[in-house]
Design an enzyme around this catalytic site. Structure first.
Site, PDB file in Angstrom:
ATOM      1  N   PRO A 191       0.732  -1.221   0.157  1.00 28.46           N
ATOM      2  CA  PRO A 191      -0.437  -0.140  -0.071  1.00 28.46           C
ATOM      3  C   PRO A 191       0.676   1.330   0.211  1.00 28.46           C
ATOM      4  O   PRO A 191       0.813   1.793   0.936  1.00 28.46           O
ATOM      5  CB  PRO A 191      -0.691   0.017   1.563  1.00 28.46           C
ATOM      6  CG  PRO A 191      -0.116  -1.109   1.840  1.00 28.46           C
ATOM      7  CD  PRO A 191       0.689  -1.894   1.249  1.00 28.46           C
ATOM      8  N   ASP A 365       6.278   2.431   1.646  1.00 32.26           N
ATOM      9  CA  ASP A 365       5.085   1.509   2.759  1.00 32.26           C
ATOM     10  C   ASP A 365       3.975   1.862   3.959  1.00 32.26           C
ATOM     11  O   ASP A 365       4.451   1.991   4.829  1.00 32.26           O
ATOM     12  CB  ASP A 365       6.083   0.131   2.513  1.00 32.26           C
ATOM     13  CG  ASP A 365       4.929  -0.998   2.694  1.00 32.26           C
ATOM     14  OD1 ASP A 365       4.301  -1.053   3.002  1.00 32.26           O
ATOM     15  OD2 ASP A 365       5.962  -2.124   2.678  1.00 32.26           O
ATOM     16  N   HIS A 366       2.959   2.118   3.926  1.00 34.03           N
ATOM     17  CA  HIS A 366       2.078   1.814   4.575  1.00 34.03           C
ATOM     18  C   HIS A 366       1.689   1.083   5.746  1.00 34.03           C
ATOM     19  O   HIS A 366       1.536   1.069   7.309  1.00 34.03           O
ATOM     20  CB  HIS A 366       0.615   1.947   3.650  1.00 34.03           C
ATOM     21  CG  HIS A 366       0.059   3.683   4.365  1.00 34.03           C
ATOM     22  ND1 HIS A 366       0.445   4.243   5.809  1.00 34.03           N
ATOM     23  CD2 HIS A 366      -0.642   4.750   3.939  1.00 34.03           C
ATOM     24  CE1 HIS A 366      -0.206   5.875   5.739  1.00 34.03           C
ATOM     25  NE2 HIS A 366      -0.553   5.499   4.898  1.00 34.03           N
ATOM     26  N   ARG A 367       2.441  -0.158   5.169  1.00 33.98           N
ATOM     27  CA  ARG A 367       2.838  -1.378   5.990  1.00 33.98           C
ATOM     28  C   ARG A 367       3.477  -0.669   7.373  1.00 33.98           C
ATOM     29  O   ARG A 367       3.245  -1.587   8.810  1.00 33.98           O
ATOM     30  CB  ARG A 367       2.428  -2.885   5.639  1.00 33.98           C
ATOM     31  CG  ARG A 367       1.625  -3.180   4.545  1.00 33.98           C
ATOM     32  CD  ARG A 367       1.733  -4.256   4.035  1.00 33.98           C
ATOM     33  NE  ARG A 367       3.717  -4.008   2.787  1.00 33.98           N
ATOM     34  CZ  ARG A 367       3.693  -5.418   2.390  1.00 33.98           C
ATOM     35  NH1 ARG A 367       3.178  -6.095   2.303  1.00 33.98           N
ATOM     36  NH2 ARG A 367       5.152  -4.873   1.984  1.00 33.98           N
TER      37      ARG A 367
END
Length: 391
Positions: A191, A365-367
């Site tokens: 994401p 990376d939104h994780r």
């Protein structure tokens, strides 16, 4: 006994072909020494060993394609005695290795294996039936490059239209497939979030001009090396972005190995690492960058340079692009992009003045992080570039 396995040299690499062994059984090997050459869908790569010892046994012969993780050879560590195989029990005999069931002879390279020649050039010479010893090398210290073999084949009427070009087209097609798979995986699994900022480079460009006047021409710096060093230093402040995502969790990296995106002459790109980027001087970084570009385009990169990057820096400024939002290369969790340095009006102390500006972007990376931490990284890059003499 240590297993020397087919390494993973990039996202979505599933298998590789052993091209040649630089050592033979019984030879001593040292950590960091090149002992094999492996062909991947992107390039022929030199593979180093990560232990000291003696090459005990080669299990996969040149010409054989095997999956990642396959044991290619065994290495006896320093100080250990040679192991003697116990007599096999008739009722519990182990099956022979896959490589032993399908051995293939090494490609006939004649004296070419003793020449200074890139793995890609040696492979092409074998495919075209050309003796490399008859080709004049134009690479460093007379090394024979891929282009030298192409030109030699053309001069000898070796049918590049039916051979060399087809080989190049085939590798180009496979490289695009690999890049497509990696990028599709990235956009499918990661994401992404995107940030950008405009950085006033006036101080950095002025310092760079003065610094280069004091340096001999071969040691002069490009502004891109300032970008790489600034990103490496910024990662010390925002270490979450210096990591990889593996098996559903973040894996922080204690070392900062910045991968630099390099376009290849035949199309496609690679992003090999400059190891311990934050610890190197600008002089050392410039030297290492030039060396990486030369070897990437000659097909002589090392395996660790492709497998070790903890973040990637890309720049399309030379192509006139002012803003680049890159796609993260898994398993990395961030990519920093820089555009073209342009001269534009800028408000400083209430006055409109001309300034050298560059747009810096972050793909995160939104994780792993959010926009707040990503913003801190770009802010740190900006601050560091205002004091180039301290990089």
């Amino acid at each position: 006994m240590i297993d020397f396995v087919m390494p993973t040299l990039g996202a979505d690499m599933n298998e590789g072909t052993v091209l040649a062994w630089r050592k033979k059984p019984g030879d001593r090997v040292k950590r960091g020494e090149i002992i094999a050459e492996v062909d991947t869908d992107k390039a022929a790569i030199e593979i180093e060993v990560f232990t000291d010892g003696v090459l005990e046994k080669i299990l996969v012969q040149p010409g054989l394609k095997v999956p990642v993780g396959t044991v290619l050879a065994t290495i006896r560590e320093e100080g250990r005695q040679k192991e003697t195989a116990a007599p096999a029990k008739p009722t519990a005999a182990a099956p022979p290795p896959v490589a032993a069931r399908a051995p293939q002879p090494a490609p006939a390279a004649g004296e070419g294996s003793r020449l200074r020649i890139s793995p890609a050039a040696r492979k092409l010479a074998t495919e075209l039936g050309i003796d490399p010893s008859t080709v004049a090398g134009t690479g460093p210290q007379g090394a024979i490059t891929f282009k030298d073999i192409e030109q030699g084949a053309s001069a000898r009427g070796a049918g590049l239209g039916a051979g060399g070009v087809e080989v190049a087209v085939d590798r180009q097609a496979r490289m695009r497939q690999v890049i497509a798979a990696a990028m599709a995986r990235s956009k499918r699994e990661i994401p992404h979030y995107y940030l950008s900022t405009t950085i006033d480079l006036s101080r950095a460009m002025a310092w760079l001009a003065d610094e280069n006047l004091r340096r001999p021409v071969p040691e002069r710096l490009l502004h891109g090396v300032l970008f790489v060093k600034a990103v490496a230093r910024a990662l010390q402040e925002v270490p979450e972005l210096n990591a990889t995502w593996k098996e559903g969790q973040i894996v922080p990296s204690s070392a900062i190995h910045v991968g630099v995106a390099i376009s290849l002459r035949r199309g496609g790109l690679v992003a090999p690492a400059i190891h311990n980027t934050d610890q190197k001087s600008l002089t050392d970084l410039m030297r290492d960058f030039r060396d990486l570009v030369k070897r990437a385009r000659a097909g002589t990169l090392r395996g660790s340079e492709l497998s070790d990057p903890t973040i990637t820096v890309t720049s399309l400024g030379e192509q006139g692009v002012e803003t680049v939002f890159g796609v993260i290369y898994p398993p990395q969790v961030a990519l920093v992009g820089f555009g073209k340095v342009v001269e534009r009006p800028w408000v400083s102390d209430g006055k409109v003045v001309p300034r050298h500006l560059v747009t810096a972007t972050l793909s995160g990376d939104h994780r792993v992080t959010d926009g707040h931490r990503g913003g801190l990284l770009l802010a740190a890059v900006d601050r560091l570039l205002q004091e180039p003499n301290r990089l």
